[in-house]
Design an enzyme around this catalytic site. Structure first.
Site, PDB file in Angstrom:
ATOM      1  N   HIS A  59       0.858  -1.189   0.000  1.00 13.78           N
ATOM      2  CA  HIS A  59       0.000   0.000   0.000  1.00 13.78           C
ATOM      3  C   HIS A  59       0.893   1.238   0.000  1.00 13.78           C
ATOM      4  O   HIS A  59       1.219   1.798   1.051  1.00 13.78           O
ATOM      5  CB  HIS A  59      -0.924  -0.004   1.221  1.00 13.78           C
ATOM      6  CG  HIS A  59      -2.092   0.916   1.089  1.00 13.78           C
ATOM      7  ND1 HIS A  59      -3.369   0.553   1.448  1.00 13.78           N
ATOM      8  CD2 HIS A  59      -2.194   2.188   0.622  1.00 13.78           C
ATOM      9  CE1 HIS A  59      -4.198   1.545   1.219  1.00 13.78           C
ATOM     10  NE2 HIS A  59      -3.493   2.566   0.721  1.00 13.78           N
ATOM     11  N   HIS A  61       1.842   5.014  -2.144  1.00 11.06           N
ATOM     12  CA  HIS A  61       1.460   6.055  -3.104  1.00 11.06           C
ATOM     13  C   HIS A  61       2.732   6.706  -3.633  1.00 11.06           C
ATOM     14  O   HIS A  61       3.437   7.383  -2.870  1.00 11.06           O
ATOM     15  CB  HIS A  61       0.567   7.107  -2.445  1.00 11.06           C
ATOM     16  CG  HIS A  61      -0.643   6.525  -1.788  1.00 11.06           C
ATOM     17  ND1 HIS A  61      -0.639   6.109  -0.472  1.00 11.06           N
ATOM     18  CD2 HIS A  61      -1.885   6.269  -2.260  1.00 11.06           C
ATOM     19  CE1 HIS A  61      -1.840   5.637  -0.164  1.00 11.06           C
ATOM     20  NE2 HIS A  61      -2.610   5.714  -1.231  1.00 11.06           N
ATOM     21  N   ARG A  63       2.692   8.747  -6.397  1.00 11.29           N
ATOM     22  CA  ARG A  63       2.293  10.062  -6.922  1.00 11.29           C
ATOM     23  C   ARG A  63       2.622  10.283  -8.398  1.00 11.29           C
ATOM     24  O   ARG A  63       2.493  11.400  -8.892  1.00 11.29           O
ATOM     25  CB  ARG A  63       2.945  11.176  -6.108  1.00 11.29           C
ATOM     26  CG  ARG A  63       2.788  11.079  -4.601  1.00 11.29           C
ATOM     27  CD  ARG A  63       1.351  11.092  -4.176  1.00 11.29           C
ATOM     28  NE  ARG A  63       1.197  11.379  -2.739  1.00 11.29           N
ATOM     29  CZ  ARG A  63       0.089  11.149  -2.059  1.00 11.29           C
ATOM     30  NH1 ARG A  63      -0.953  10.609  -2.663  1.00 11.29           N
ATOM     31  NH2 ARG A  63       0.022  11.451  -0.777  1.00 11.29           N
ATOM     32  N   ASP A 151      -8.612   3.079  -4.171  1.00  5.10           N
ATOM     33  CA  ASP A 151      -7.780   3.678  -3.137  1.00  5.10           C
ATOM     34  C   ASP A 151      -8.634   4.455  -2.138  1.00  5.10           C
ATOM     35  O   ASP A 151      -9.510   3.876  -1.514  1.00  5.10           O
ATOM     36  CB  ASP A 151      -6.688   4.541  -3.766  1.00  5.10           C
ATOM     37  CG  ASP A 151      -5.622   4.930  -2.766  1.00  5.10           C
ATOM     38  OD1 ASP A 151      -5.269   4.082  -1.932  1.00  5.10           O
ATOM     39  OD2 ASP A 151      -5.149   6.074  -2.797  1.00  5.10           O
ATOM     40  N   ASP A 304       1.218   2.444   3.927  1.00  7.01           N
ATOM     41  CA  ASP A 304       0.302   3.459   3.385  1.00  7.01           C
ATOM     42  C   ASP A 304       1.090   4.748   3.132  1.00  7.01           C
ATOM     43  O   ASP A 304       0.637   5.857   3.458  1.00  7.01           O
ATOM     44  CB  ASP A 304      -0.878   3.704   4.324  1.00  7.01           C
ATOM     45  CG  ASP A 304      -2.001   4.510   3.672  1.00  7.01           C
ATOM     46  OD1 ASP A 304      -1.931   4.749   2.457  1.00  7.01           O
ATOM     47  OD2 ASP A 304      -2.941   4.910   4.380  1.00  7.01           O
TER      48      ASP A 304
END
Length: 429
Positions: A59, A61, A63, A151, A304
């Site tokens: 998990h 991100h 970007r 998400d 995360d």
């Protein structure tokens, strides 16, 4: 290239104890309790330090594309390696979002060129993550994605989720759902309870999460299709999943290391680096999460990782965006969690290696075993490191650990038999 790692204090699902390990052609070719003779291009004496499989953080991100001022593929994958993470599951909340085969190809080709940590793409469930129209799930699945997720946007329409689950059952890919009833949470910034009242910050009731968890469990039961519940944060959610597993409903779940170490009380300094969605748990919720780790209710631990710019986070707590930059503090956090909550370190390592590899069908990674890819991390448990801006490779410095000293110094990181970090130095420099 033939490498020998000797005197390694190994911790993994299949191999534990002091071992000598041979690596050739990207893979672990031999594991022995006794000395191994032969000609090697490189011999690494682990000196009885801890050797673990490279972490798998499902998990994250990164970007990219669209928000490269916060992070890009290169900085994010380097940050992963800096934290001992050799494989990342990349969430699709980009701009444009990952909702078609061409953007999956973009991520795959760019990550292959960078040749850093392994990247596993996660596709959106619905186009533009808007919850209105399903992506071409079978077509995009053929590009090698490992799961589907909108998400931070839960798939709110139950009929749409039902159709998606019927498709993912055929193609054998899980749906990762963000469990939040936004009509219940939209006014809150931290978990509703004593400290939301004490600090005078609007709270998010725990039912905002557990109602959606209950619905998703029922959907998984009805379709017999796999749902993975993202970042649990409440006791009620843990109880629901525990009960579902006794009935063999195909549901798995995750928790972040931040939710296992911080609580709503931690917001006393009003640091925006502790503002996260779902919000940090109450102490009772946290103890339930820990129990869920211990008894196997919660399958994996994730970071995360959600990097933001300083400018975005340098505002009032209630106005700051939700998210913690976490891929570089995940491994050290596991050491803290092991000590704080008396959980065997090997059990926690399984939660970030063996189990994510199995749940998401990632192939021969996540274990130290003959024939497996040599994704390895050598760790000195006796040393510490200071979390400061210059020690973090990620663009995102929004971590509640900033200024703290954390246990566990990474000595080496290897991906598919290629050393990326050695002696604390990055080989890409």
């Amino acid at each position: 290239m033939k490498i020998l790692i000797k005197n390694a204090n190994t911790t993994s699902h299949s191999t534990n104890g002091i071992k000598n390990i041979v690596i050739e052609n990207e893979r672990i070719s031999q594991i022995s309790d006794t000395e191994i003779e032969g000609n090697f291009n490189l011999v690494i004496d682990a000196k009885f330090k801890k050797l673990i499989p490279g972490l798998i953080d499902m998990h994250v991100h990164l970007r990219d594309p669209g928000f490269e001022e916060r992070e890009n593929l290169e900085t994010g994958l380097k940050a992963a390696l800096n934290g001992g993470v050799t494989s990342v599951g990349v969430m699709p909340n980009t701009d444009p979002c990952i909702d078609n085969p061409y953007l999956v190809d973009y991520l795959n080709l760019k990550s292959e060129k960078l040749n850093l940590a392994k990247l596993f793409s996660i596709s959106a469930v619905t186009k533009k993550r808007e919850g209105k129209e399903l992506v071409e799930m079978e077509k995009i699945s053929n590009r090698g994605i490992v799961a589907f997720s909108d998400d931070g946007n839960p798939v709110e329409d139950p009929y749409l989720l039902l159709r998606a689950l019927e498709i993912t059952k055929k193609i054998k890919k899980p749906i990762i759902n963000h469990c939040e009833v936004k009509e219940l949470s939209k006014l809150g910034c931290i978990r509703e309870g004593f400290y939301s009242n004490y600090y005078g910050i609007s709270g998010v009731p725990d039912v905002a999460e557990s109602i959606m968890v209950a619905r998703d469990i029922e959907m998984a039961r009805y379709t017999q299709s796999h749902i993975h519940i993202a970042h649990l944060s409440t006791k009620s959610s843990v109880d629901l999943i525990r009960n579902a597993k006794t009935k063999n409903i195909p549901v798995t779940s995750e928790v972040t290391h931040n939710h296992l170490l911080f609580t709503d009380k931690s917001i006393s300094d009003f640091s925006s680096s502790k503002k996260v969605n779902p919000p940090l748990p109450t102490i009772d919720d946290q103890l339930a999460l820990i129990e869920g780790i211990k008894d196997g209710t919660i399958d994996i631990i994730v970071s995360d990782h959600a990097p933001y710019t300083k400018e975005e986070k340098s505002v009032d707590f209630t106005k700051a965006p939700y998210g913690i930059s976490g891929v570089e503090t995940l491994l050290s956090s596991l050491i803290l969690i092991s000590k704080n909550h008396e959980i065997d370190f090997s059990r926690l390592i399984d939660k970030v290696t063996y189990f994510p590899a199995k749940i998401f069908d990632l192939g021969l990674i996540g274990d130290i075993k003959e024939g497996y890819l040599a994704d390895l991390v050598l760790l000195d448990l006796e040393k510490e490191w200071l979390v400061e801006e210059k020690s973090l490779v990620s663009k995102g410095k929004n971590t509640p650990f900033l200024g703290s000293t954390l246990p566990g110094k990474i000595e080496m990181v290897m991906v598919s038999g290629v050393i990326k970090i050695i002696g604390g130095r990055f080989t890409w420099n």
